[in-house]
Motif scaffolding. Structure first.
Motif, PDB file in Angstrom:
ATOM      1  N   ARG A 190     -73.697 -39.770 -55.564  1.00 37.22           N
ATOM      2  CA  ARG A 190     -73.035 -38.758 -55.380  1.00 37.22           C
ATOM      3  C   ARG A 190     -71.236 -38.544 -56.086  1.00 37.22           C
ATOM      4  NH1 ARG A 190     -74.773 -35.156 -52.340  1.00 37.22           N
ATOM      5  NH2 ARG A 190     -73.843 -33.580 -53.323  1.00 37.22           N
ATOM      6  N   MET A 191     -71.005 -39.889 -54.959  1.00 36.64           N
ATOM      7  CA  MET A 191     -69.403 -39.985 -55.379  1.00 36.64           C
ATOM      8  C   MET A 191     -69.399 -41.249 -55.136  1.00 36.64           C
ATOM      9  SD  MET A 191     -68.007 -39.231 -51.270  1.00 36.64           S
ATOM     10  CE  MET A 191     -66.312 -39.577 -51.134  1.00 36.64           C
ATOM     11  N   MET A 192     -68.816 -42.337 -56.007  1.00 33.87           N
ATOM     12  CA  MET A 192     -68.322 -43.829 -56.326  1.00 33.87           C
ATOM     13  C   MET A 192     -67.026 -44.452 -56.103  1.00 33.87           C
ATOM     14  SD  MET A 192     -69.649 -44.474 -59.886  1.00 33.87           S
ATOM     15  CE  MET A 192     -69.082 -45.813 -60.245  1.00 33.87           C
ATOM     16  N   PRO A 193     -65.903 -43.957 -54.742  1.00 34.96           N
ATOM     17  CA  PRO A 193     -64.878 -44.648 -55.329  1.00 34.96           C
ATOM     18  C   PRO A 193     -64.718 -45.813 -54.931  1.00 34.96           C
ATOM     19  CG  PRO A 193     -65.226 -43.587 -52.801  1.00 34.96           C
ATOM     20  CD  PRO A 193     -66.469 -43.181 -54.264  1.00 34.96           C
ATOM     21  N   PHE A 194     -65.439 -47.045 -54.589  1.00 34.09           N
ATOM     22  CA  PHE A 194     -65.738 -48.334 -54.502  1.00 34.09           C
ATOM     23  C   PHE A 194     -66.364 -48.746 -55.307  1.00 34.09           C
ATOM     24  CE2 PHE A 194     -64.704 -46.580 -50.376  1.00 34.09           C
ATOM     25  CZ  PHE A 194     -63.280 -47.017 -49.625  1.00 34.09           C
ATOM     26  N   GLY A 195     -67.084 -48.264 -56.313  1.00 36.90           N
ATOM     27  CA  GLY A 195     -67.814 -48.375 -57.523  1.00 36.90           C
ATOM     28  C   GLY A 195     -69.481 -48.604 -56.506  1.00 36.90           C
ATOM     29  N   VAL A 196     -69.916 -48.895 -57.262  1.00 39.33           N
ATOM     30  CA  VAL A 196     -71.391 -49.941 -57.006  1.00 39.33           C
ATOM     31  C   VAL A 196     -72.542 -50.613 -57.758  1.00 39.33           C
ATOM     32  CG1 VAL A 196     -71.995 -46.958 -56.425  1.00 39.33           C
ATOM     33  CG2 VAL A 196     -72.375 -48.455 -58.434  1.00 39.33           C
ATOM     34  N   GLY A 197     -72.863 -50.892 -56.929  1.00 35.54           N
ATOM     35  CA  GLY A 197     -73.650 -52.249 -58.019  1.00 35.54           C
ATOM     36  C   GLY A 197     -73.783 -53.463 -57.166  1.00 35.54           C
ATOM     37  N   ARG A 198     -73.801 -54.441 -58.184  1.00 35.04           N
ATOM     38  CA  ARG A 198     -73.234 -56.206 -57.555  1.00 35.04           C
ATOM     39  C   ARG A 198     -71.756 -56.062 -57.932  1.00 35.04           C
ATOM     40  NH1 ARG A 198     -78.291 -59.900 -59.495  1.00 35.04           N
ATOM     41  NH2 ARG A 198     -79.782 -58.024 -59.636  1.00 35.04           N
ATOM     42  N   ARG A 199     -70.829 -55.333 -58.071  1.00 34.52           N
ATOM     43  CA  ARG A 199     -69.444 -55.841 -58.699  1.00 34.52           C
ATOM     44  C   ARG A 199     -68.779 -54.668 -57.900  1.00 34.52           C
ATOM     45  NH1 ARG A 199     -68.576 -60.010 -62.572  1.00 34.52           N
ATOM     46  NH2 ARG A 199     -66.544 -59.922 -61.570  1.00 34.52           N
ATOM     47  N   ILE A 200     -69.159 -53.921 -56.790  1.00 36.69           N
ATOM     48  CA  ILE A 200     -69.109 -52.531 -55.916  1.00 36.69           C
ATOM     49  C   ILE A 200     -68.119 -54.248 -54.850  1.00 36.69           C
ATOM     50  CG2 ILE A 200     -70.484 -53.426 -53.418  1.00 36.69           C
ATOM     51  CD1 ILE A 200     -70.424 -50.533 -53.148  1.00 36.69           C
ATOM     52  N   CYS A 201     -67.107 -52.280 -54.453  1.00 32.54           N
ATOM     53  CA  CYS A 201     -65.619 -53.392 -54.079  1.00 32.54           C
ATOM     54  C   CYS A 201     -65.955 -53.897 -52.918  1.00 32.54           C
ATOM     55  CB  CYS A 201     -64.641 -52.235 -53.844  1.00 32.54           C
ATOM     56  SG  CYS A 201     -63.463 -53.104 -52.800  1.00 32.54           S
ATOM     57  N   ALA A 202     -65.714 -55.214 -52.640  1.00 38.81           N
ATOM     58  CA  ALA A 202     -65.968 -55.982 -51.534  1.00 38.81           C
ATOM     59  C   ALA A 202     -65.617 -55.558 -50.635  1.00 38.81           C
ATOM     60  CB  ALA A 202     -65.370 -58.066 -51.640  1.00 38.81           C
ATOM     61  N   GLY A 203     -64.212 -54.935 -50.157  1.00 32.66           N
ATOM     62  CA  GLY A 203     -63.263 -54.958 -49.287  1.00 32.66           C
ATOM     63  C   GLY A 203     -63.511 -53.290 -48.988  1.00 32.66           C
ATOM     64  N   LEU A 204     -65.135 -52.625 -49.194  1.00 32.90           N
ATOM     65  CA  LEU A 204     -65.156 -51.441 -48.651  1.00 32.90           C
ATOM     66  C   LEU A 204     -65.047 -50.777 -47.010  1.00 32.90           C
ATOM     67  CD1 LEU A 204     -68.263 -49.597 -49.860  1.00 32.90           C
ATOM     68  CD2 LEU A 204     -67.962 -49.164 -47.906  1.00 32.90           C
ATOM     69  N   GLY A 205     -65.418 -51.892 -46.294  1.00 34.06           N
ATOM     70  CA  GLY A 205     -65.215 -51.012 -44.734  1.00 34.06           C
ATOM     71  C   GLY A 205     -64.160 -51.786 -44.487  1.00 34.06           C
ATOM     72  N   ILE A 206     -63.381 -52.637 -44.866  1.00 35.56           N
ATOM     73  CA  ILE A 206     -61.854 -52.129 -44.653  1.00 35.56           C
ATOM     74  C   ILE A 206     -61.072 -51.394 -44.867  1.00 35.56           C
ATOM     75  CG2 ILE A 206     -60.601 -54.601 -46.049  1.00 35.56           C
ATOM     76  CD1 ILE A 206     -59.753 -55.503 -43.394  1.00 35.56           C
ATOM     77  N   ALA A 207     -62.038 -50.985 -46.065  1.00 34.96           N
ATOM     78  CA  ALA A 207     -60.411 -49.646 -47.033  1.00 34.96           C
ATOM     79  C   ALA A 207     -61.460 -48.838 -45.722  1.00 34.96           C
ATOM     80  CB  ALA A 207     -61.217 -49.754 -48.032  1.00 34.96           C
ATOM     81  N   MET A 208     -62.712 -48.249 -45.793  1.00 29.77           N
ATOM     82  CA  MET A 208     -62.748 -47.217 -44.496  1.00 29.77           C
ATOM     83  C   MET A 208     -61.852 -47.793 -43.444  1.00 29.77           C
ATOM     84  SD  MET A 208     -64.251 -44.943 -46.377  1.00 29.77           S
ATOM     85  CE  MET A 208     -65.292 -43.934 -45.153  1.00 29.77           C
ATOM     86  N   LEU A 209     -62.543 -48.338 -42.577  1.00 26.12           N
ATOM     87  CA  LEU A 209     -61.369 -48.359 -41.064  1.00 26.12           C
ATOM     88  C   LEU A 209     -59.172 -48.352 -41.747  1.00 26.12           C
ATOM     89  CD1 LEU A 209     -61.511 -49.882 -38.393  1.00 26.12           C
ATOM     90  CD2 LEU A 209     -61.134 -51.992 -39.381  1.00 26.12           C
ATOM     91  N   HIS A 210     -59.257 -49.238 -42.282  1.00 27.96           N
ATOM     92  CA  HIS A 210     -57.842 -48.600 -42.334  1.00 27.96           C
ATOM     93  C   HIS A 210     -57.481 -47.434 -42.737  1.00 27.96           C
ATOM     94  CE1 HIS A 210     -56.995 -53.226 -43.588  1.00 27.96           C
ATOM     95  NE2 HIS A 210     -57.070 -53.418 -42.441  1.00 27.96           N
ATOM     96  N   LEU A 211     -58.057 -46.845 -43.536  1.00 27.87           N
ATOM     97  CA  LEU A 211     -58.232 -45.104 -43.698  1.00 27.87           C
ATOM     98  C   LEU A 211     -58.274 -44.224 -42.461  1.00 27.87           C
ATOM     99  CD1 LEU A 211     -59.109 -44.952 -47.694  1.00 27.87           C
ATOM    100  CD2 LEU A 211     -56.741 -44.991 -46.956  1.00 27.87           C
ATOM    101  N   GLU A 212     -59.041 -44.333 -41.758  1.00 31.63           N
ATOM    102  CA  GLU A 212     -59.278 -43.899 -40.474  1.00 31.63           C
ATOM    103  C   GLU A 212     -58.902 -43.897 -39.437  1.00 31.63           C
ATOM    104  OE1 GLU A 212     -63.644 -44.858 -40.035  1.00 31.63           O
ATOM    105  OE2 GLU A 212     -64.630 -43.626 -40.846  1.00 31.63           O
ATOM    106  N   TYR A 213     -58.257 -45.779 -39.605  1.00 34.44           N
ATOM    107  CA  TYR A 213     -57.694 -45.455 -38.548  1.00 34.44           C
ATOM    108  C   TYR A 213     -55.557 -45.442 -38.620  1.00 34.44           C
ATOM    109  CZ  TYR A 213     -54.407 -49.013 -35.494  1.00 34.44           C
ATOM    110  OH  TYR A 213     -53.948 -49.257 -34.736  1.00 34.44           O
ATOM    111  N   PHE A 214     -55.459 -45.743 -39.915  1.00 33.73           N
ATOM    112  CA  PHE A 214     -53.589 -45.374 -39.608  1.00 33.73           C
ATOM    113  C   PHE A 214     -53.826 -43.847 -40.011  1.00 33.73           C
ATOM    114  CE2 PHE A 214     -53.771 -49.038 -41.351  1.00 33.73           C
ATOM    115  CZ  PHE A 214     -52.799 -49.921 -40.386  1.00 33.73           C
ATOM    116  N   VAL A 215     -54.628 -42.719 -40.688  1.00 31.51           N
ATOM    117  CA  VAL A 215     -54.640 -41.588 -40.503  1.00 31.51           C
ATOM    118  C   VAL A 215     -54.692 -40.969 -39.246  1.00 31.51           C
ATOM    119  CG1 VAL A 215     -55.799 -39.210 -41.193  1.00 31.51           C
ATOM    120  CG2 VAL A 215     -55.375 -41.301 -43.225  1.00 31.51           C
ATOM    121  N   ALA A 216     -55.560 -41.093 -38.191  1.00 29.90           N
ATOM    122  CA  ALA A 216     -56.006 -40.793 -37.250  1.00 29.90           C
ATOM    123  C   ALA A 216     -54.573 -41.030 -36.024  1.00 29.90           C
ATOM    124  CB  ALA A 216     -56.834 -41.820 -36.528  1.00 29.90           C
ATOM    125  N   ASN A 217     -54.374 -42.288 -36.076  1.00 30.76           N
ATOM    126  CA  ASN A 217     -52.663 -42.532 -35.734  1.00 30.76           C
ATOM    127  C   ASN A 217     -52.017 -41.232 -36.311  1.00 30.76           C
ATOM    128  OD1 ASN A 217     -52.952 -44.672 -33.273  1.00 30.76           O
ATOM    129  ND2 ASN A 217     -54.403 -45.633 -35.226  1.00 30.76           N
TER     130      ASN A 217
END
Length: 521
Positions: free
Chosen positions: A448-475
């Motif tokens: 539906r959306m693919m900001p980190f790409g998809v498939g075998r070359r999907i961004c390896a840092g997807l999880g930590i990117a989401m954590l950083h965005l959520e953590y810093f926006v919230a604070n």
């Protein structure tokens, strides 16, 4: 041989006529069934598509939108002799990248990289094979694994204090915040990379060198895609400038890498207060390239991988933060709803220093805000290009082996056939009952959306990117009210740099929600 009678002669003549006709008909039918190349503008020898006579590669996105409107969701362009295909349909993207992922797991080589004399042993650029798998597995398992990410929680808390203090320094005056976001993200990623908390001048020197090199390469090196054997002479000064920028990065990185070598040689003791027990460089120093005689990585290879690590985690995250905070400034009701969600989760105790990483996992509205920001404003409007490893089909068209294939990230996230009012910022769409409920950004079951790409070359840092965005926006929302300023209204016009940034940087007025505590940077 007996003479043929008239009926036999007639039959032979008919066969002689019908057989070639049948063969020709078969060939025509076969050709009609054979997939053809995707549509696109006509081409000229050497130049490629005629559109390059009136358009530059920097203007490719609006050009592609016009081509999609004319030809459909798969179009082809030629850059010199090289064929590039662009795909804007999410279902076709899923079929190509997920269902037939191996066929598009490779990367095209870049003329500019070859001309600079660099190898492509990085996670984003390496060919699909043993070296790429080794480098990616190392990053995912040794630095981005949740157990490793937790080791850096004190670093994120320190950077949060740096970020809040820097934002507070502006007082009631509107100030551009993206530079503060970039600096804070560099503080964090430099520490994760080199295992050392550096002072502000050192971080800013690295940030400046990385950013200058990144922007110069993205803006000034595309010319080498055309006739590299000729352009390398005509634009020699550009290659010289790119090499000088690379040398500056080497001068900054190599002492930090050597310091980490010495720290490990001493067995990790004694450790300074600013030194972390784990770093990305540690993992790179341990790598052995089995395909190349079990050798270690060279200093230049480590420097390239460190540069890649910093670029991937700083520019994209700071860009995402600016777009999300701009939407919250423009939509104060959404900002207040998010603040209420934060308060409901963390309590109204003003003495609590931060919204913790454990807290953010309990905030569905916060996650919805982040997802909506990434849907409407993906930092990259294209994925990194793929290369077809074999002849294949996309959307009924032939994609020859070696073709460069790219996918339109922004077009998929803003497709009005898939999203209700796609240009409206509505986090509620990701809550139960919304048109984005349950969306999977990995695209495994469907895109539906693919900001980190998809498939075998999907961004390896997807999880930590989401954590950083959520953590810093919230604070940031917990610490300040973010207000639009007359004369500095939010403008969502876009500008292409390495990522797609705000053409007019966000300049909000920040009002503290609680008494700020001072802390050393």
């Amino acid at each position: 041989m007996p003479a043929m009678d008239a009926p036999q002669q007639l039959l032979l003549a008919a066969l002689l006529f019908l057989l070639p006709a049948a063969l020709l008909l078969h060939l025509l039918r076969t050709r009609g069934k054979r997939p053809r190349l995707p549509p696109g503008p006509p081409s000229l020898p050497l130049i490629g598509s005629v559109v390059w006579l009136t358009n530059s590669l920097a203007d490719i996105e609006p050009l592609l939108r016009r081509l999609f409107a004319r030809h459909g969701p798969v179009v082809a362009l030629r850059v010199g002799p090289h064929l590039s295909v662009f795909v804007a349909d999410r279902r076709l993207a899923h079929a190509a990248l997920v269902e037939r992922g191996a066929a598009l797991a490779d990367r095209p080589s870049l003329s500019s990289v070859r001309l600079l004399g660099e190898n492509e042993n990085t996670i984003t650029r390496a060919s699909y094979g043993a070296v790429w798998r080794l480098l990616r597995r190392n990053l995912v398992a040794e630095t981005l694994h949740p157990s490793r990410v937790r080791l850096f929680a004190p670093a994120r808390a320190w950077v949060r204090r740096v970020l809040v203090d820097k934002l507070a320094e502006a007082g009631p005056n509107p100030a551009p915040v993206v530079e503060t976001f970039q600096y804070a993200m560099f503080c964090l990623l430099v520490l994760m990379c080199f295992g050392e908390r550096l002072d502000e001048p050192a971080v800013r020197a690295i940030a400046a060198a990385q950013r200058e090199s990144l922007i110069y390469l993205s803006r000034s090196m595309a010319v080498f895609a055309f006739f590299p054997a000729v352009t390398k002479h005509i634009f020699r000064s550009r290659l010289d400038r790119a090499r000088a920028l690379r040398r500056r990065i080497r001068e900054l990185f190599l002492p930090l890498i050597n310091a980490r070598r010495e720290y490990r040689r001493r067995g990790g003791e004694p450790r300074k207060e600013t030194t972390f027990e784990h770093s990305y460089v540690d993992t790179l120093l341990d790598i052995k390239l089995h395909e190349d005689g079990d050798r270690s990585l060279t200093d230049d290879e480590i420097i390239l991988l460190c540069s890649e690590f910093l670029n991937a985690g700083t520019d994209t995250t700071s860009t995402g933060l600016q777009w999300i905070m701009a939407e919250l400034v423009k939509n104060p009701a959404i900002q207040e709803k998010l603040h209420a969600d934060i308060e409901a989760t963390t309590g109204t105790d003003g003495d609590k220093e931060e919204v913790t990483e454990e807290d953010v996992h309990k905030m569905p509205y916060l996650k919805a805000v982040i997802l909506e920001g990434l849907r409407k404003h993906p930092p990259g409007h294209f994925v990194l290009p793929h290369k077809a490893a074999e002849d294949m089909e996309i959307g009924g068209y032939l994609i020859p082996k070696g073709t460069t294939v790219n996918f339109m990230v922004a077009e998929m996230g803003r497709d009005e056939r898939e999203w209700k009012d796609p240009m409206e910022f509505s986090p509620e769409r990701f809550l139960p009952g919304g048109d984005g409920e349950g969306v999977d950004v990995t695209g495994t079951k469907g895109i539906r959306m693919m900001p980190f790409g998809v498939g075998r070359r999907i961004c390896a840092g997807l999880g930590i990117a989401m954590l950083h965005l959520e953590y810093f926006v919230a604070n940031m929302v917990r610490e300040f009210e973010w207000h639009e300023v007359p004369g500095e209204e939010v403008d969502f016009a876009e500008k292409n740099e390495f990522t797609v940034v705000m053409k007019k940087p966000l300049r909000p007025r920040l009002v503290p929600r609680r008494i700020q505590s001072t802390s050393a940077h």
